[in-house]
Design a protein around this motif. Structure first.
Motif, PDB file in Angstrom:
ATOM      1  N   ALA A  16      46.590  43.040  36.663  1.00  0.00           N
ATOM      2  CA  ALA A  16      45.696  42.265  35.803  1.00  0.00           C
ATOM      3  C   ALA A  16      46.148  42.325  34.348  1.00  0.00           C
ATOM      4  CB  ALA A  16      44.266  42.781  35.945  1.00  0.00           C
ATOM      5  N   THR A  17      46.638  43.489  33.921  1.00  0.00           N
ATOM      6  CA  THR A  17      47.155  43.632  32.558  1.00  0.00           C
ATOM      7  C   THR A  17      48.368  42.732  32.339  1.00  0.00           C
ATOM      8  OG1 THR A  17      46.364  45.916  32.396  1.00  0.00           O
ATOM      9  CG2 THR A  17      48.143  45.271  30.912  1.00  0.00           C
ATOM     10  N   LEU A  18      49.253  42.674  33.314  1.00  0.00           N
ATOM     11  CA  LEU A  18      50.441  41.829  33.201  1.00  0.00           C
ATOM     12  C   LEU A  18      50.067  40.348  33.210  1.00  0.00           C
ATOM     13  CD1 LEU A  18      52.816  43.789  35.604  1.00  0.00           C
ATOM     14  CD2 LEU A  18      52.624  43.997  33.121  1.00  0.00           C
ATOM     15  N   ILE A  19      49.019  40.008  33.962  1.00  0.00           N
ATOM     16  CA  ILE A  19      48.528  38.625  33.941  1.00  0.00           C
ATOM     17  C   ILE A  19      48.061  38.250  32.537  1.00  0.00           C
ATOM     18  CG2 ILE A  19      46.611  37.159  34.728  1.00  0.00           C
ATOM     19  CD1 ILE A  19      46.963  38.400  37.504  1.00  0.00           C
ATOM     20  N   TYR A  20      47.425  39.194  31.852  1.00  0.00           N
ATOM     21  CA  TYR A  20      47.015  38.969  30.464  1.00  0.00           C
ATOM     22  C   TYR A  20      48.233  38.685  29.585  1.00  0.00           C
ATOM     23  CZ  TYR A  20      45.054  40.081  25.827  1.00  0.00           C
ATOM     24  OH  TYR A  20      44.676  40.046  24.509  1.00  0.00           O
ATOM     25  N   LEU A  21      49.324  39.404  29.830  1.00  0.00           N
ATOM     26  CA  LEU A  21      50.527  39.212  29.019  1.00  0.00           C
ATOM     27  C   LEU A  21      51.173  37.849  29.264  1.00  0.00           C
ATOM     28  CD1 LEU A  21      52.339  42.683  29.177  1.00  0.00           C
ATOM     29  CD2 LEU A  21      50.695  41.846  27.494  1.00  0.00           C
ATOM     30  N   VAL A  22      51.193  37.378  30.514  1.00  0.00           N
ATOM     31  CA  VAL A  22      51.901  36.131  30.818  1.00  0.00           C
ATOM     32  C   VAL A  22      51.026  34.898  30.604  1.00  0.00           C
ATOM     33  CG1 VAL A  22      53.446  37.272  32.454  1.00  0.00           C
ATOM     34  CG2 VAL A  22      51.323  36.234  33.295  1.00  0.00           C
ATOM     35  N   THR A  23      49.715  35.090  30.465  1.00  0.00           N
ATOM     36  CA  THR A  23      48.823  33.941  30.256  1.00  0.00           C
ATOM     37  C   THR A  23      48.202  33.924  28.869  1.00  0.00           C
ATOM     38  OG1 THR A  23      46.850  35.103  31.104  1.00  0.00           O
ATOM     39  CG2 THR A  23      48.219  33.899  32.705  1.00  0.00           C
ATOM     40  N   GLY A  24      48.111  35.110  28.227  1.00  0.00           N
ATOM     41  CA  GLY A  24      47.426  35.192  26.945  1.00  0.00           C
ATOM     42  C   GLY A  24      45.925  35.166  27.078  1.00  0.00           C
ATOM     43  N   GLN A  25      45.414  35.270  28.308  1.00  0.00           N
ATOM     44  CA  GLN A  25      43.974  35.244  28.547  1.00  0.00           C
ATOM     45  C   GLN A  25      43.556  36.481  29.331  1.00  0.00           C
ATOM     46  OE1 GLN A  25      42.335  31.461  29.983  1.00  0.00           O
ATOM     47  NE2 GLN A  25      44.334  30.508  29.653  1.00  0.00           N
ATOM     48  N   HIS A  26      42.397  37.028  28.976  1.00  0.00           N
ATOM     49  CA  HIS A  26      41.886  38.168  29.722  1.00  0.00           C
ATOM     50  C   HIS A  26      41.579  37.724  31.155  1.00  0.00           C
ATOM     51  CE1 HIS A  26      41.585  41.168  26.557  1.00  0.00           C
ATOM     52  NE2 HIS A  26      41.141  40.227  25.742  1.00  0.00           N
ATOM     53  N   PRO A  27      41.906  38.544  32.146  1.00  0.00           N
ATOM     54  CA  PRO A  27      41.661  38.163  33.544  1.00  0.00           C
ATOM     55  C   PRO A  27      40.213  37.768  33.815  1.00  0.00           C
ATOM     56  CG  PRO A  27      43.031  40.119  33.437  1.00  0.00           C
ATOM     57  CD  PRO A  27      42.578  39.850  32.033  1.00  0.00           C
ATOM     58  N   GLY A  28      39.273  38.419  33.119  1.00  0.00           N
ATOM     59  CA  GLY A  28      37.866  38.088  33.317  1.00  0.00           C
ATOM     60  C   GLY A  28      37.507  36.693  32.854  1.00  0.00           C
ATOM     61  N   ASP A  29      38.350  36.096  32.006  1.00  0.00           N
ATOM     62  CA  ASP A  29      38.099  34.743  31.518  1.00  0.00           C
ATOM     63  C   ASP A  29      38.777  33.682  32.377  1.00  0.00           C
ATOM     64  OD1 ASP A  29      36.671  35.826  29.406  1.00  0.00           O
ATOM     65  OD2 ASP A  29      38.430  35.924  28.094  1.00  0.00           O
ATOM     66  N   LEU A  30      39.637  34.097  33.281  1.00  0.00           N
ATOM     67  CA  LEU A  30      40.320  33.155  34.166  1.00  0.00           C
ATOM     68  C   LEU A  30      39.441  32.850  35.378  1.00  0.00           C
ATOM     69  CD1 LEU A  30      43.918  34.693  34.086  1.00  0.00           C
ATOM     70  CD2 LEU A  30      43.229  32.501  33.113  1.00  0.00           C
ATOM     71  N   PRO A  31      39.592  31.671  35.986  1.00  0.00           N
ATOM     72  CA  PRO A  31      38.785  31.364  37.186  1.00  0.00           C
ATOM     73  C   PRO A  31      39.139  32.284  38.341  1.00  0.00           C
ATOM     74  CG  PRO A  31      40.481  29.696  36.824  1.00  0.00           C
ATOM     75  CD  PRO A  31      40.485  30.572  35.609  1.00  0.00           C
ATOM     76  N   GLN A  32      38.179  32.480  39.230  1.00  0.00           N
ATOM     77  CA  GLN A  32      38.397  33.295  40.421  1.00  0.00           C
ATOM     78  C   GLN A  32      37.919  32.537  41.652  1.00  0.00           C
ATOM     79  OE1 GLN A  32      36.867  37.274  40.345  1.00  0.00           O
ATOM     80  NE2 GLN A  32      37.955  37.847  38.481  1.00  0.00           N
ATOM     81  N   ILE A  33      38.651  32.689  42.726  1.00  0.00           N
ATOM     82  CA  ILE A  33      38.245  32.146  44.024  1.00  0.00           C
ATOM     83  C   ILE A  33      38.312  33.274  45.035  1.00  0.00           C
ATOM     84  CG2 ILE A  33      38.789  30.513  45.859  1.00  0.00           C
ATOM     85  CD1 ILE A  33      39.908  28.623  43.802  1.00  0.00           C
ATOM     86  N   ASP A  34      37.188  33.587  45.659  1.00  0.00           N
ATOM     87  CA  ASP A  34      37.107  34.718  46.595  1.00  0.00           C
ATOM     88  C   ASP A  34      37.600  36.002  45.942  1.00  0.00           C
ATOM     89  OD1 ASP A  34      36.081  33.075  48.548  1.00  0.00           O
ATOM     90  OD2 ASP A  34      38.015  32.667  49.469  1.00  0.00           O
ATOM     91  N   LEU A  35      37.201  36.229  44.686  1.00  0.00           N
ATOM     92  CA  LEU A  35      37.542  37.419  43.897  1.00  0.00           C
ATOM     93  C   LEU A  35      39.016  37.472  43.502  1.00  0.00           C
ATOM     94  CD1 LEU A  35      35.470  40.185  45.751  1.00  0.00           C
ATOM     95  CD2 LEU A  35      34.826  38.856  43.743  1.00  0.00           C
ATOM     96  N   ARG A  36      39.777  36.443  43.799  1.00  0.00           N
ATOM     97  CA  ARG A  36      41.191  36.423  43.462  1.00  0.00           C
ATOM     98  C   ARG A  36      41.387  35.722  42.125  1.00  0.00           C
ATOM     99  NH1 ARG A  36      42.796  34.805  47.795  1.00  0.00           N
ATOM    100  NH2 ARG A  36      43.760  36.664  48.662  1.00  0.00           N
ATOM    101  N   ILE A  37      42.141  36.351  41.224  1.00  0.00           N
ATOM    102  CA  ILE A  37      42.388  35.785  39.907  1.00  0.00           C
ATOM    103  C   ILE A  37      43.319  34.578  40.037  1.00  0.00           C
ATOM    104  CG2 ILE A  37      43.225  36.250  37.569  1.00  0.00           C
ATOM    105  CD1 ILE A  37      42.816  39.252  38.177  1.00  0.00           C
ATOM    106  N   GLU A  38      42.880  33.420  39.566  1.00  0.00           N
ATOM    107  CA  GLU A  38      43.674  32.200  39.628  1.00  0.00           C
ATOM    108  C   GLU A  38      44.422  32.028  38.302  1.00  0.00           C
ATOM    109  OE1 GLU A  38      43.894  30.190  42.452  1.00  0.00           O
ATOM    110  OE2 GLU A  38      42.863  31.910  43.315  1.00  0.00           O
TER     111      GLU A  38
END
Length: 475
Positions: free
Chosen positions: A213-235
């Motif tokens: 999740a931390t690396l997702i923040y680095l590659v998207t510039g968005q906190h994982p909690g702000d990204l959409p989720q489907i079935d608890l999976r970070i999109e």
């Protein structure tokens, strides 16, 4: 023990030794201070847990565990334990933990300051943290950080193409597996916590999720909690400009179901350093990343699944298909009557050769009729069941309680590929390959076999891909 405090808060001196330079952080009864050790003249970090209105006994338990854990650790990328003592003065009552100071900014601070990270830098950082986790999880008992996030990862000495030296800090949520109890303690940070941690349970794989999740923040510039989720999976795929191999790896790191996630730092490192599979390079692989395919309305197909198994039950064919098959078989159904009539004629006749010929024809007709009936009975009145567990995969047809395996059982570990193909025009098929020869098929729009509709096949294909963690290949 006591603390001294002057009129200027910047000159606060703890235990006549630690002169406060600045406050690094503050939350719910805790303060983190940068101080100077007046004996060594070195900068050190003092974490204070105060007995105030916000104090809870569980906070003290975690604070003492942090001190005890740091005291037992020795790693160049983890702050070193220096001291632990009680504060008892009119202005400050509680406990203090002294640890070495690392002069570096956190990932979060660097991103907020405008720094960006290339894919190669993110991978380098991931490998550094995984090496730290190998050390922590390899302890006896294993040490689980439980709060890996951008503000708890420090970077310093960036040079050239190197991301810099990487440090993991703040062990305030640490847990050792040996200390688990029936009392659930939910700690961590929303957006970076795996689902099992919300239930008060954590494993080494929980740290892998938080790192992902931390690396997702680095590659998207968005906190994982702000990204959409489907079935608890970070999109995250739609906003991440990264290679497909790294995208798949991040998906494996952040699987919401712990049993489907990469389970150890060693496995995660190996998967990161050796992406891809040579057996699939000749095929075009696609992964469902945009949305989950829903079960079509009115479908009678049954899908049962949990972390231990997935089961698909395809019932007998629909009534209109049965009508078509009955019409197709009507001539065969008339054969016994016609053959009986021919037999009566033959018996009444004096021609022996005609009699023998008609008897043979009757026998062949009966064999064909019975064979066809036995072939379609399961499709008319039975069900097909595909079941995959952690150990094996099986596909059976069930008629009146009698099961027939077709093909034979295979080990689940041999399942290597999900192939979506076309057998004939308008006859889509999903093939589950279990080894080079054994395979299991689900057909769509086929009259003479267990089959589903094309929308049902799309739904089942994505459900199997999700549960198995395999991409969908198309031929």
């Amino acid at each position: 023990m006591t603390s001294q405090e002057s009129g200027d808060s910047n000159q606060e001196i703890l235990l006549k030794r630690y002169e406060v330079q600045q406050q690094l952080g503050k939350k719910a009864g805790r303060r983190t201070l940068l101080t100077r050790d007046l004996q060594t003249q070195e900068l050190v970090v003092v974490k204070i847990l105060s007995f105030n209105n916000e104090f809870e006994w569980n906070d003290l338990k975690l604070f003492e565990r942090e001190a005890e854990t740091l005291k037992a650790l020795s790693h160049p990328a983890i702050p070193g334990y220096l001291d632990y003592f009680e504060l008892d003065s009119p202005n400050s009552r509680g406990f203090a933990l002294i640890q070495s100071y690392i002069p570096a900014k956190s990932l979060e601070a660097q991103l907020e300051a405008g720094r960006s990270f290339s894919e190669q830098e993110v991978k380098e950082l991931a490998k550094a943290i995984l090496e730290i986790l190998k050390y922590l999880h390899g302890r006896q008992p294993p040490v689980i950080h439980r709060d890996i996030k951008p503000s708890n990862i420090l970077l310093t000495n960036r040079s050239g193409n190197s991301v810099g030296e990487v440090y993991l800090v703040d062990f305030g949520s640490v847990q050792t597996i040996a200390r688990r109890s029936s009392t659930m303690t939910v700690v961590g940070t929303y957006g970076y916590m795996p689902p099992e941690q919300f239930n008060g349970r954590a494993t080494p794989a929980s740290d892998l999720y938080s790192l992902g999740a931390t690396l997702i923040y680095l590659v998207t510039g968005q906190h994982p909690g702000d990204l959409p989720q489907i079935d608890l999976r970070i999109e995250f795929e739609q906003v991440a400009n990264i290679s497909s191999g790294f995208r798949i790896w991040l998906r494996q790191m952040t699987e919401p179901i712990a049993s489907k996630r990469l389970t150890s730092a060693e496995d995660a490192l190996q998967a990161l350093e050796q992406p891809g599979n040579a057996t699939q390079t000749q095929r075009r692989a696609t992964i469902s990343t945009v949305s989950t395919v829903e079960k079509p309305l009115g479908s009678k197909v049954v899908l049962n699944k949990n972390v231990n198994f997935i089961e698909i039950i395809i019932p007998a064919i629909s009534s209109w298909k049965m009508f078509i098959i009955v019409c197709f078989l009507f001539p065969f159904m008339m054969l016994p009557g016609l053959s009986t009539l021919f037999l009566i004629i033959a018996l009444a006749s004096d021609l022996d050769s005609l009699r023998i010929f008609l008897i043979i024809i009757l026998f062949l007709f009966l064999v064909c009729f019975l064979g066809k009936i036995l072939y379609i009975l399961p499709e008319l009145f039975g069900e097909m069941r595909l079941r995959i567990t952690r150990q094996k995969i099986s596909q059976t047809s069930n008629l009146f309680g009698i099961e027939h395996h077709r093909p034979l059982l295979s080990l689940k570990q041999n399942v290597t590929q999900l192939e979506r193909t076309q057998f004939k025009i308008n006859r889509p098929c999903l093939i589950i390959w279990a080894g080079k020869r054994n395979n299991y098929k689900i057909f769509a729009n086929k009259l003479d076999s267990f089959s589903v509709t094309t929308p049902e096949l799309n739904w089942l294909t994505h459900e199997l891909s999700d549960w198995l963690g395999l991409p969908i290949t198309e031929e």
